[in-house]
Design an enzyme around this catalytic site. Structure first.
Site, mmCIF file in Angstrom:
data_model
loop_
_atom_site.group_PDB
_atom_site.id
_atom_site.type_symbol
_atom_site.label_atom_id
_atom_site.label_comp_id
_atom_site.label_asym_id
_atom_site.label_seq_id
_atom_site.Cartn_x
_atom_site.Cartn_y
_atom_site.Cartn_z
ATOM 1 N N TYR A 65 45.542 27.909 30.248
ATOM 2 C CA TYR A 65 45.094 29.263 30.628
ATOM 3 C C TYR A 65 45.525 30.285 29.567
ATOM 4 C CZ TYR A 65 44.812 33.749 33.005
ATOM 5 O OH TYR A 65 44.520 35.065 33.311
ATOM 6 N N ASP A 109 26.664 32.362 36.622
ATOM 7 C CA ASP A 109 27.770 31.495 36.219
ATOM 8 C C ASP A 109 27.985 31.767 34.734
ATOM 9 O OD1 ASP A 109 29.460 29.504 35.344
ATOM 10 O OD2 ASP A 109 28.516 27.918 36.526
ATOM 11 N N LYS A 139 43.190 32.659 27.022
ATOM 12 C CA LYS A 139 43.259 34.122 26.914
ATOM 13 C C LYS A 139 43.697 34.549 25.509
ATOM 14 C CE LYS A 139 41.961 35.200 31.098
ATOM 15 N NZ LYS A 139 40.707 35.949 31.346
ATOM 16 N N SER A 172 44.914 38.605 29.133
ATOM 17 C CA SER A 172 46.073 38.485 30.035
ATOM 18 C C SER A 172 47.315 38.701 29.185
ATOM 19 C CB SER A 172 46.119 37.081 30.644
ATOM 20 O OG SER A 172 47.385 36.855 31.238
HETATM 21 N N1 LIG Z 1 45.321 38.338 38.871
HETATM 22 C C1 LIG Z 1 46.101 38.074 37.837
HETATM 23 O O1 LIG Z 1 47.304 37.772 37.980
HETATM 24 C C2 LIG Z 1 45.545 38.177 36.443
HETATM 25 C C3 LIG Z 1 46.412 38.502 35.382
HETATM 26 C C4 LIG Z 1 45.901 38.594 34.095
HETATM 27 C C5 LIG Z 1 44.545 38.387 33.873
HETATM 28 N N2 LIG Z 1 43.724 38.058 34.921
HETATM 29 C C6 LIG Z 1 42.304 37.861 34.625
HETATM 30 O O2 LIG Z 1 41.566 38.876 35.296
HETATM 31 C C7 LIG Z 1 40.232 38.432 35.495
HETATM 32 C C8 LIG Z 1 39.807 38.745 36.911
HETATM 33 O O3 LIG Z 1 40.610 37.991 37.793
HETATM 34 P P1 LIG Z 1 41.092 38.557 39.209
HETATM 35 O O4 LIG Z 1 42.569 38.619 39.145
HETATM 36 O O5 LIG Z 1 40.322 39.739 39.607
HETATM 37 O O6 LIG Z 1 40.741 37.276 40.111
HETATM 38 P P2 LIG Z 1 39.672 37.080 41.296
HETATM 39 O O7 LIG Z 1 39.687 35.616 41.579
HETATM 40 O O8 LIG Z 1 39.964 38.023 42.397
HETATM 41 O O9 LIG Z 1 38.279 37.480 40.625
HETATM 42 C C9 LIG Z 1 37.650 36.654 39.665
HETATM 43 C C10 LIG Z 1 36.156 36.639 39.947
HETATM 44 O O10 LIG Z 1 35.540 35.825 38.932
HETATM 45 C C11 LIG Z 1 34.548 35.061 39.561
HETATM 46 N N3 LIG Z 1 34.230 33.854 38.784
HETATM 47 C C12 LIG Z 1 34.995 32.731 38.649
HETATM 48 N N4 LIG Z 1 34.334 31.822 37.908
HETATM 49 C C13 LIG Z 1 33.145 32.385 37.571
HETATM 50 C C14 LIG Z 1 32.031 31.942 36.829
HETATM 51 N N5 LIG Z 1 31.986 30.709 36.275
HETATM 52 N N6 LIG Z 1 30.979 32.777 36.674
HETATM 53 C C15 LIG Z 1 31.007 34.017 37.219
HETATM 54 N N7 LIG Z 1 32.015 34.480 37.961
HETATM 55 C C16 LIG Z 1 33.087 33.678 38.130
HETATM 56 C C17 LIG Z 1 35.105 34.717 40.934
HETATM 57 O O11 LIG Z 1 34.061 34.345 41.844
HETATM 58 C C18 LIG Z 1 35.814 36.016 41.315
HETATM 59 O O12 LIG Z 1 34.973 36.877 42.047
HETATM 60 C C19 LIG Z 1 40.211 36.955 35.120
HETATM 61 O O13 LIG Z 1 39.673 36.812 33.823
HETATM 62 C C20 LIG Z 1 41.686 36.582 35.129
HETATM 63 O O14 LIG Z 1 41.971 35.487 34.289
HETATM 64 C C21 LIG Z 1 44.188 37.983 36.189
#
Ligand SMILES: NC(=O)c1ccc[n+]([C@@H]2O[C@H](COP(=O)([O-])OP(=O)(O)OC[C@H]3O[C@@H](n4cnc5c(N)ncnc54)[C@H](O)[C@@H]3O)[C@@H](O)[C@H]2O)c1
Length: 252
Positions: A155, A62, A159, A142
């Site tokens: 959010y 975590d 970021k 992001s």
């Molecule tokens: N998908 C989008 O639209 C987008 C756009 C810009 C940035 N992001 C960023 O990209 C990153 C990855 O997101 P994603 O899109 O792959 O989403 P996702 O939900 O598919 O993957 C995120 C992962 O983080 C894990 N996670 C969440 N809380 C956690 C914690 N406290 N400790 C450890 N693991 C934890 C989840 O279990 C999941 O496996 C994030 O930081 C997100 O903010 C996503």
């Protein structure tokens, strides 16, 4: 781009961007520590890497918790003898709502997961990177860090803090030959959307979003993985403090 004899930690490696990034590092020769709060997801990523002939372990972490982050770094060093690359990717959004309608719990969850996690990561990983004579940190920010939109203020601010931390820590760590960069992805249909309360984008919403992107699609996990692996690679040896948009030109 080779990561032979290098060790890469990827947080949030059980899904989306993190899973694609962990697999790409392994394909380029790195030993990978796939970390996630969802151990099943991390184990699936590690198993896929091993099946493809790579080397990986899964660790339940975590990222909000100091003890977990300390244990993650220790597990990587115990298993692989040190660390060279840390990707701070784990993160989530909050339900789409104006900031004044969010609860303190919504705010704290987003800031602890997206931002405080990087404090813990830097605190515990940097001494190990210094022992190795240098390394690379890549943070997942992001596009919202630079161009916030309504209904995601906490959010976007979390970021924005990731982006500022990236540049500030890059300046602090350059003398140790540790480069610190970030990627700023555009929306992608990963598990992330569920954390904002949107189970799946409607066809209409997807079309509207795509029409705003010059390259006419949303982000795919491979786009983010490619950018992260590049920033961590020797080919990026003179790049630090970069906030790299992975957005199909939308920012233009
Ligand atoms: N998908 C989008 O639209 C987008 C756009 C810009 C940035 N992001 C960023 O990209 C990153 C990855 O997101 P994603 O899109 O792959 O989403 P996702 O939900 O598919 O993957 C995120 C992962 O983080 C894990 N996670 C969440 N809380 C956690 C914690 N406290 N400790 C450890 N693991 C934890 C989840 O279990 C999941 O496996 C994030 O930081 C997100 O903010 C996503």
């Amino acid at each position: 781009m080779s990561f032979d004899n290098k060790v890469a930690i990827v947080t949030g490696a059980g899904s989306g961007f993190g899973a694609a990034t962990a697999r790409l590092f392994a394909a380029r020769g790195a030993a990978v520590v796939a970390s996630d709060i969802n151990l099943d997801g991390a184990e699936q990523t590690a198993a896929a890497i091993e099946q493809a002939g790579g080397s990986a372990i899964a660790v339940k972490t975590d990222v909000r918790r100091s003890e977990d982050m300390q244990a993650l770094i220790a597990a990587a060093c115990d298993r692989f003898g040190g660390i060279d690359v840390v990707v701070n990717n784990a993160g989530l959004g909050h339900r789409a709502a104006p900031m004044h309608e969010l609860s303190e719990a919504d705010y704290d969850l987003v800031f602890d997961t997206n931002t405080k996690s990087i404090f813990w990561s830097v605190k515990y990983a940097v001494p190990k990177l210094i022992e190795r004579g240098g390394g690379a940190i890549v943070n997942v920010a992001s596009i919202g860090a630079k161009r916030p939109r309504p209904l995601g203020a906490a959010y976007n601010a979390s970021k924005g803090a990731v982006a500022t931390m990236t540049r500030a820590v890059a300046a602090e760590l350059a003398r140790h030959k540790i480069r610190v960069n970030a990627v700023c992805p555009l929306a992608s249909e990963t598990g992330f959307f569920k954390t904002t309360g949107i189970e799946k984008l409607s066809d209409k919403a997807r079309e509207r979003m795509i029409n705003e992107v010059p390259l006419r699609r949303l982000t795919e996990p491979r786009d983010v993985a490619n950018a992260i692996v590049f920033l961590a690679s020797e080919q990026a040896e003179f790049l630090t403090g970069i906030l790299l948009d992975v957005d199909g030109g939308k920012g233009i």
